[in-house]
Design a protein around this motif. Structure first.
Motif, PDB file in Angstrom:
ATOM      1  N   UNK A 197      11.165  24.679  70.858  1.00  0.00           N
ATOM      2  CA  UNK A 197       9.720  24.924  70.852  1.00  0.00           C
ATOM      3  C   UNK A 197       9.084  24.182  69.680  1.00  0.00           C
ATOM      4  N   UNK A 198       8.046  23.400  69.974  1.00  0.00           N
ATOM      5  CA  UNK A 198       7.328  22.640  68.930  1.00  0.00           C
ATOM      6  C   UNK A 198       6.142  23.424  68.382  1.00  0.00           C
ATOM      7  N   UNK A 199       5.928  24.616  68.935  1.00  0.00           N
ATOM      8  CA  UNK A 199       4.846  25.460  68.400  1.00  0.00           C
ATOM      9  C   UNK A 199       3.472  25.129  68.929  1.00  0.00           C
ATOM     10  N   UNK A 200       3.390  24.617  70.185  1.00  0.00           N
ATOM     11  CA  UNK A 200       2.071  24.140  70.649  1.00  0.00           C
ATOM     12  C   UNK A 200       1.083  25.284  70.847  1.00  0.00           C
ATOM     13  N   UNK A 201       1.568  26.528  70.979  1.00  0.00           N
ATOM     14  CA  UNK A 201       0.617  27.634  71.185  1.00  0.00           C
ATOM     15  C   UNK A 201       0.178  28.252  69.854  1.00  0.00           C
ATOM     16  N   UNK A 202       0.670  27.710  68.764  1.00  0.00           N
ATOM     17  CA  UNK A 202       0.255  28.208  67.443  1.00  0.00           C
ATOM     18  C   UNK A 202       0.926  29.529  67.102  1.00  0.00           C
ATOM     19  N   UNK A 203       0.791  29.955  65.853  1.00  0.00           N
ATOM     20  CA  UNK A 203       1.454  31.198  65.425  1.00  0.00           C
ATOM     21  C   UNK A 203       0.748  32.428  65.961  1.00  0.00           C
ATOM     22  N   UNK A 204       1.502  33.489  66.256  1.00  0.00           N
ATOM     23  CA  UNK A 204       0.859  34.750  66.650  1.00  0.00           C
ATOM     24  C   UNK A 204       0.590  35.558  65.380  1.00  0.00           C
ATOM     25  N   UNK A 205      -0.232  36.601  65.488  1.00  0.00           N
ATOM     26  CA  UNK A 205      -0.778  37.277  64.305  1.00  0.00           C
ATOM     27  C   UNK A 205       0.285  37.785  63.326  1.00  0.00           C
ATOM     28  N   UNK A 206       1.311  38.481  63.838  1.00  0.00           N
ATOM     29  CA  UNK A 206       2.277  39.088  62.916  1.00  0.00           C
ATOM     30  C   UNK A 206       3.491  38.211  62.649  1.00  0.00           C
ATOM     31  N   UNK A 207       3.414  36.949  62.982  1.00  0.00           N
ATOM     32  CA  UNK A 207       4.588  36.081  62.807  1.00  0.00           C
ATOM     33  C   UNK A 207       5.037  36.047  61.346  1.00  0.00           C
ATOM     34  N   UNK A 208       6.344  36.178  61.142  1.00  0.00           N
ATOM     35  CA  UNK A 208       6.906  36.116  59.785  1.00  0.00           C
ATOM     36  C   UNK A 208       7.220  34.649  59.474  1.00  0.00           C
ATOM     37  N   UNK A 209       6.186  33.931  59.067  1.00  0.00           N
ATOM     38  CA  UNK A 209       6.336  32.480  58.920  1.00  0.00           C
ATOM     39  C   UNK A 209       7.238  32.126  57.731  1.00  0.00           C
ATOM     40  N   UNK A 210       7.024  32.822  56.612  1.00  0.00           N
ATOM     41  CA  UNK A 210       7.874  32.514  55.453  1.00  0.00           C
ATOM     42  C   UNK A 210       9.331  32.869  55.758  1.00  0.00           C
ATOM     43  N   UNK A 211       9.536  33.963  56.491  1.00  0.00           N
ATOM     44  CA  UNK A 211      10.897  34.362  56.867  1.00  0.00           C
ATOM     45  C   UNK A 211      11.558  33.286  57.718  1.00  0.00           C
ATOM     46  N   UNK A 212      10.767  32.708  58.635  1.00  0.00           N
ATOM     47  CA  UNK A 212      11.355  31.677  59.515  1.00  0.00           C
ATOM     48  C   UNK A 212      11.617  30.390  58.727  1.00  0.00           C
ATOM     49  N   UNK A 213      10.754  30.095  57.774  1.00  0.00           N
ATOM     50  CA  UNK A 213      10.987  28.912  56.931  1.00  0.00           C
ATOM     51  C   UNK A 213      12.333  29.071  56.203  1.00  0.00           C
ATOM     52  N   UNK A 214      12.594  30.292  55.711  1.00  0.00           N
ATOM     53  CA  UNK A 214      13.856  30.553  54.991  1.00  0.00           C
ATOM     54  C   UNK A 214      15.044  30.329  55.940  1.00  0.00           C
ATOM     55  N   UNK A 215      14.920  30.825  57.172  1.00  0.00           N
ATOM     56  CA  UNK A 215      16.006  30.636  58.159  1.00  0.00           C
ATOM     57  C   UNK A 215      16.250  29.140  58.363  1.00  0.00           C
ATOM     58  N   UNK A 216      15.159  28.379  58.522  1.00  0.00           N
ATOM     59  CA  UNK A 216      15.307  26.935  58.764  1.00  0.00           C
ATOM     60  C   UNK A 216      15.939  26.232  57.556  1.00  0.00           C
ATOM     61  N   UNK A 217      15.552  26.683  56.350  1.00  0.00           N
ATOM     62  CA  UNK A 217      16.151  26.075  55.143  1.00  0.00           C
ATOM     63  C   UNK A 217      17.638  26.416  55.064  1.00  0.00           C
ATOM     64  N   UNK A 218      17.996  27.659  55.426  1.00  0.00           N
ATOM     65  CA  UNK A 218      19.404  28.060  55.392  1.00  0.00           C
ATOM     66  C   UNK A 218      20.236  27.250  56.385  1.00  0.00           C
ATOM     67  N   UNK A 219      19.595  26.877  57.531  1.00  0.00           N
ATOM     68  CA  UNK A 219      20.312  26.051  58.514  1.00  0.00           C
ATOM     69  C   UNK A 219      20.537  24.647  57.947  1.00  0.00           C
ATOM     70  N   UNK A 220      19.637  24.215  57.047  1.00  0.00           N
ATOM     71  CA  UNK A 220      19.820  22.906  56.422  1.00  0.00           C
ATOM     72  C   UNK A 220      18.650  21.961  56.601  1.00  0.00           C
ATOM     73  N   UNK A 221      17.538  22.436  57.191  1.00  0.00           N
ATOM     74  CA  UNK A 221      16.384  21.557  57.338  1.00  0.00           C
ATOM     75  C   UNK A 221      15.684  21.375  55.997  1.00  0.00           C
ATOM     76  N   UNK A 222      15.212  20.140  55.763  1.00  0.00           N
ATOM     77  CA  UNK A 222      14.536  19.853  54.499  1.00  0.00           C
ATOM     78  C   UNK A 222      13.105  20.384  54.552  1.00  0.00           C
ATOM     79  N   UNK A 223      12.529  20.526  53.354  1.00  0.00           N
ATOM     80  CA  UNK A 223      11.132  20.932  53.233  1.00  0.00           C
ATOM     81  C   UNK A 223      10.232  20.010  54.067  1.00  0.00           C
TER      82      UNK A 223
END
Ligand code: SF4
Ligand code: SF4
Ligand code: SF4
Length: 248
Positions: A197-223
């Motif tokens: 998913x590329x996120x074309x529908x945008x974030x929903x209201x309660x989305x834990x965006x910082x939490x997901x960023x942490x997950x992506x960083x833990x997987x190894x994606x760069x900033x």
């Protein structure tokens, strides 16, 4: 009831999506007259009861056009990602003035206004998310209006619909998937076809965006990779968290 479909700066893919309704357009015409639709009609009239507006204003004329549409309709629907979040046009906002000077010698001349969502300028009654918007959701919205019922946005993530389809999770396979923070309603179209998913529908209201960023960083994606993904469709909506990530 009279409806109009209006375009501001965009690819006009959402207008084309209206034409793609095919036989459903005939059902629509039992309840509505299409009074204004530049792609399909030679003579266009105002006012209308419902105005569907795609795209985002990128110059003064388009801001005035949007304000006039708002004045001449009862219900205004932001049609598709460009109208809802600023969409891909808003990516120009990711550039600093200095970068824009280097690339364009100034902000692009055809784009003197920073692209913003429609609700930055006017009251928006309903949002139809996606690039392009979902035909099913358009019919749900129209049915709600005809029946006088309240139309509600989906307040859950793409992951919910993806799990219901028993897809193998692409995030678990190392793909940068934005499903966990993206508003559901597309029936997990991309993951169901093997694409993240590329996120074309945008974030929903309660989305834990910082939490997901942490997950992506833990997987190894760069900033930089994460910022690029978040900026693609929702820069205007996510610029605070993008700013936080840049500073981190
Ligand atoms: S939301 Fe997507 S399809 Fe619709 S006008 Fe914008 S870029 Fe085109
Ligand atoms: S593939 Fe993406 S949308 Fe599907 S469950 Fe995994 S993270 Fe969520
Ligand atoms: S899966 Fe994501 S990118 Fe694909 S249509 Fe749905 S919201 Fe858009």
């Amino acid at each position: 009831m009279k409806i109009g479909i209006f375009s501001l700066s965009c690819c006009e893919g959402c207008s084309v999506q209206f034409l793609n309704l095919e036989e459903k357009i005939l059902d629509l015409l039992k309840h509505f007259g299409i009074e204004n639709f530049r792609l399909a009609k030679e003579y266009n009239e105002m006012p209308v009861d419902i105005a569907f507006v795609e795209g985002t204003p990128t110059n003064r004329e388009e801001i005035l056009k949007l304000l006039k549409i708002r004045k001449d309709c009862n219900v205004l629907v932001a049609l598709g990602t460009c109208a809802v979040t600023g969409g891909v046009s808003a990516m120009v906002n990711t550039m600093s003035k200095k970068e824009a000077m280097e690339v364009y010698g100034g902000f692009p001349p055809e784009m003197p206004v920073d692209p913003k969502p429609l609700d930055y300028y006017v009251d928006v009654d309903y949002h139809l998310y996606g690039c392009p918007f979902s035909k099913e959701e358009l019919m749900e919205l129209i049915t709600s209006i005809i029946l006088g019922k309240k139309y509600k946005d989906k307040e859950y993530s793409v992951c919910v619909e993806c799990s219901l389809r028993e897809n193998n999770c692409l995030l678990d396979q190392g793909y940068l998937c934005l499903g966990p923070i993206t508003r559901g309603g597309c029936k997990a179209l991309c993951p169901s076809n093997g694409k993240p998913c590329l996120g074309c529908r945008g974030p929903y209201e309660d989305a834990n965006i910082k939490g997901h960023i942490k997950v992506l960083q833990d997987i190894g994606f760069s900033k930089e990779e994460i910022i690029e993904a978040l900026s693609l469709f929702s820069y205007e909506k996510l610029k605070e968290v993008i700013g936080w990530l840049k500073e981190e």
